[in-house]
Write a protein that holds these residues in place. Structure first.
Motif, PDB file in Angstrom:
ATOM      1  N   TYR A  59       4.271  35.709   6.175  1.00 20.66           N
ATOM      2  CA  TYR A  59       3.333  36.806   6.399  1.00 20.66           C
ATOM      3  C   TYR A  59       4.034  38.156   6.463  1.00 20.66           C
TER       4      TYR A  59
ATOM      5  N   TYR B  47      -3.251  31.548  -1.389  1.00 17.97           N
ATOM      6  CA  TYR B  47      -3.356  31.950   0.007  1.00 17.97           C
ATOM      7  C   TYR B  47      -2.163  31.398   0.776  1.00 17.97           C
TER       8      TYR B  47
ATOM      9  N   GLU C 155       2.069  43.919   0.191  1.00 23.64           N
ATOM     10  CA  GLU C 155       0.830  44.712   0.244  1.00 23.64           C
ATOM     11  C   GLU C 155       1.143  46.177   0.522  1.00 23.64           C
TER      12      GLU C 155
ATOM     13  N   ARG D 202     -10.623  32.082   2.972  1.00 20.64           N
ATOM     14  CA  ARG D 202      -9.166  32.286   2.991  1.00 20.64           C
ATOM     15  C   ARG D 202      -8.832  33.674   2.473  1.00 20.64           C
ATOM     16  N   ARG D 203      -7.752  34.198   2.990  1.00 16.21           N
ATOM     17  CA  ARG D 203      -7.232  35.476   2.483  1.00 16.21           C
ATOM     18  C   ARG D 203      -6.406  35.147   1.252  1.00 16.21           C
TER      19      ARG D 203
ATOM     20  N   TYR E 109      -4.373  36.194  -2.300  1.00  8.12           N
ATOM     21  CA  TYR E 109      -3.502  37.270  -2.750  1.00  8.12           C
ATOM     22  C   TYR E 109      -3.344  37.208  -4.250  1.00  8.12           C
TER      23      TYR E 109
ATOM     24  N   GLY F 196      -4.900  41.709  -1.270  1.00 10.69           N
ATOM     25  CA  GLY F 196      -5.578  40.555  -0.710  1.00 10.69           C
ATOM     26  C   GLY F 196      -7.085  40.725  -0.755  1.00 10.69           C
ATOM     27  N   TYR F 197      -7.774  39.596  -0.774  1.00 10.44           N
ATOM     28  CA  TYR F 197      -9.236  39.589  -0.725  1.00 10.44           C
ATOM     29  C   TYR F 197      -9.669  38.266  -0.088  1.00 10.44           C
ATOM     30  N   TRP F 198     -10.876  38.219   0.417  1.00 11.00           N
ATOM     31  CA  TRP F 198     -11.384  37.017   1.069  1.00 11.00           C
ATOM     32  C   TRP F 198     -12.175  36.182   0.088  1.00 11.00           C
ATOM     33  N   LYS F 199     -11.985  34.868   0.159  1.00  6.13           N
ATOM     34  CA  LYS F 199     -12.682  33.955  -0.751  1.00  6.13           C
ATOM     35  C   LYS F 199     -12.898  32.610  -0.058  1.00  6.13           C
TER      36      LYS F 199
END
Length: 128
Positions: A60, A37, A67, A86-87, A89, A74-77
């Motif tokens: 960013y 992240y 992306e 956190r986002r 990658y 990206g995914y949230w975890k």
């Protein structure tokens, strides 16, 4: 300014901030080892390459570029020890070969920079 100021500069030069091109290659080098992240990417750079820095803005921008080009996703975890999710990658499965090529550009750049006299002992540690 005094001569001592000049000597001090070369003994401990200010950090070099990555531009977007270098940031893209650096991010892929880290992601080739595993998901990460944003804040971690910045911290790893400062730890593994103490002479380099990466601003949030450039990071960013590089992540958005990757992306948009469908190289990463990206995914949230929820990260252990962190309050909010956190986002994260990761490199897309169909983009591994292209990511490897760009990762090699990062390693080549760091190696070349390390061999230049003005880098004052820049040495990659840990091997991103």
């Amino acid at each position: 300014m005094k001569f001592d100021d000049i000597y001090k500069f070369f003994q401990a030069p200010p950090p070099f901030y990555l531009n977007k091109e270098l940031a893209v290659c650096y991010v892929l080098a880290v992601l080739s080892r595993g998901d990460s992240y944003g804040t971690e990417l910045i911290q790893l750079l400062e730890t593994d390459y103490p002479t380099y820095r990466l601003s949030d803005t450039v990071l960013y921008s590089a992540l958005k570029f990757l992306e948009d080009e469908e190289i990463i996703e990206g995914y949230w975890k929820k990260v252990e020890g962190r309050g909010r999710p956190r986002r994260m990658y990761q490199i897309r499965s169909g983009a591994v070969q292209q990511a490897q090529g760009l990762t090699q550009l990062w390693y080549d750049y760091v190696k070349k920079s390390n061999s230049l006299p003005h880098t004052n002992g820049l040495a990659p540690s840990g091997g991103i």
